[in-house]
Design an enzyme around this catalytic site. Sequence first.
Site, short mmCIF file in Angstrom:
data_model
loop_
_atom_site.label_atom_id
_atom_site.label_comp_id
_atom_site.label_asym_id
_atom_site.label_seq_id
_atom_site.Cartn_x
_atom_site.Cartn_y
_atom_site.Cartn_z
N GLU A 69 0.87 -1.18 0.00
CA GLU A 69 0.00 0.00 0.00
C GLU A 69 0.90 1.21 0.00
O GLU A 69 1.64 1.45 0.96
CB GLU A 69 -0.92 -0.01 1.22
N CYS A 81 -2.70 8.17 4.66
CA CYS A 81 -2.55 7.85 3.24
C CYS A 81 -3.81 8.15 2.44
O CYS A 81 -3.74 8.41 1.24
CB CYS A 81 -2.16 6.38 3.07
#
Length: 478
Positions: free
Chosen positions: A248, A282
Site C-alpha cells: 500500500e 494515506c
Amino acid sequence: MLNHRFSMLINGKLIHTDKTFPVTNPATGKVVAEVPEVDDASIQLALTSARDAFPIWSRMPQSQRQPIIEKYRQLLEQNREEIIELLITETGKPYDNAEYDFGMLTTCLRFFCDEAARIDQQVIPDPDGRFLNYTLRQPLGVVVGYLAWNFPLLNLGYKLGPVLASGCTAIIKPSQITPLATLRCAELLIEAGVPDGVINIFSGTDYDVTAPLLESDIPSMFTMIGSTRAGVGAMKSACTNVKHFSVELGGNAPVLVYDDADIEAAAHSIVDLKFANSGQVCVSPNRCFVHESVYEEFLSAAADRAAGITLGAGRGDGRRMGPVLTSQARDRMLSLISSAQEKGASIVCGGKAPDPAMEGFFIEPTILRDVSRDMELSCDEIFGPILPVIPFTDDDDEIALANDTEYGLAAYVYTTNITRGLRAAAEIESGSVCVNEVHYAVHLPHGGVKQSGVGKDCSRYSLQEYLTLKRVSVLVGP
C-alpha cells in the site's frame, strides 16, 4: 528519557545489539528513548527462525492457533494504557487518535481469526462426474513486512492479523521513527505463547544491513505500507526470486464537491479527515475540487470547522491535532504553502508554525484557496495538515480532474444526486470511493490502483493473499 529498555524479538528471545539509535518525541523535539540497531547476525537469525517456525505454525490446527492469538489480544488489552502512552510519546498523537491506533491492532487480531474460520474452499463440479475437484487454501510461507510511521499499531495489525491467522510466519520492521509501541507489543508475543520464530520484530536504520531480508530466497511474500518511491525500490531489491507482493503506497486523494451537495456536512467531513493525524494519513483528502457556485460557501464552512481545532498531544479537551513527525516534514509543509502563495494561492486559515515558544513540530491547520492543478501540492502527496481547495465549473470534466494523477488510493464525492454519485464512484480510478461520508472499517478491502500499490489490507481479500490456492482432483468414477 523513558525507563523501559526496548528490545527486538527474534526467535522468541528479546535481543539487544552493540549499537542503538534515538527516538524523538515530535511534540517536544526531544529524544525519549534509544532502541537497538539491528545487525547482520540478527537479520540472518530472523530469516532462519521464521523459516524453521513455519512448518510448526502452519500445520497447527486453527483451533489451536486461535486461543494463542486471543491470549495475545487479551495481553495487549491488559497493557492498553502503557502502550497508548508509548504511541503518544513517539508520535505526538492526541489521546483519541492513539487510542484508535491501538484499537485497530486488537480489532485486526480478532477479525482475521474469525475470517480464517470462514475460508472458502470451493468444490468445483466435474462435467463428466469422474472427479471430485476442490480447492485448498494453505499458508503461503515467510512474510517480510515493512511498516509506516503514521499509524504504528494499525499498520502492525494490518500485517500481524493475517499472518498469525493464516499460519504464516513473519519478520516485521516498524518505522525507525516510531518503533517504541511496536517493540513493546512484540514482548507480549512471548507471554502469549506464540512459538519461537513465528513473529520476529526488529528495529533498524541501515538498509544495507536489512537488504538480505528482501534479497533472500526464504521469504515468500513482501508487504509494506509506505511511499511509492520506497515501495518501488524495495520491490526491485526483492526480485531476486519469485515473491508475492502486497504493498500500500502513496496517494493523492481527490474530492469532488458538487453544487447540489450538503455543503456544511461536506466541509465538516473533509476537514475532519484532512486534519486527522495532522494530515499524515494515506487516504487524506489531497486535492479538493469544489464547484464554483458553492466555492465561497464551502471555504467559509471549512474555515469555521478548522477553527475549532486545538494543537496539542495526548489528553485534552475538544478536537486536537498533534505535530507532524519531524522538523523536516514541518519545513516541507511551510515550503509547500510558500510556493503555492507565490503562484497565486492565498491562505484561508493557518499557514504557519505556531508561537516559537511552543515546543515540537507543530503547524497550524491550513486551508488554501485559488489553488491551481500545476502547483506542487496538487501534484504530489502532501502528507500534512494542508487542504488545497480548487474551483471547477460546468465546463470542466471533473472526473478527469480527479483522475489526473499517477496515484489511485482513495477518493471522496459529495452530492445529493445519486446518479451523479454512482457515476463518479464508477469512473474515478481509485481503490476506494466514499460518497457523502468517510467510511473505513476492517471488513472493507483497502488498497490502491495505478502507482498506489497492489494487493489489499483489511477484509477477507487481505487474508487470501497470505494463502495459496491449490486445486485437488480425486478420481471417483469410471
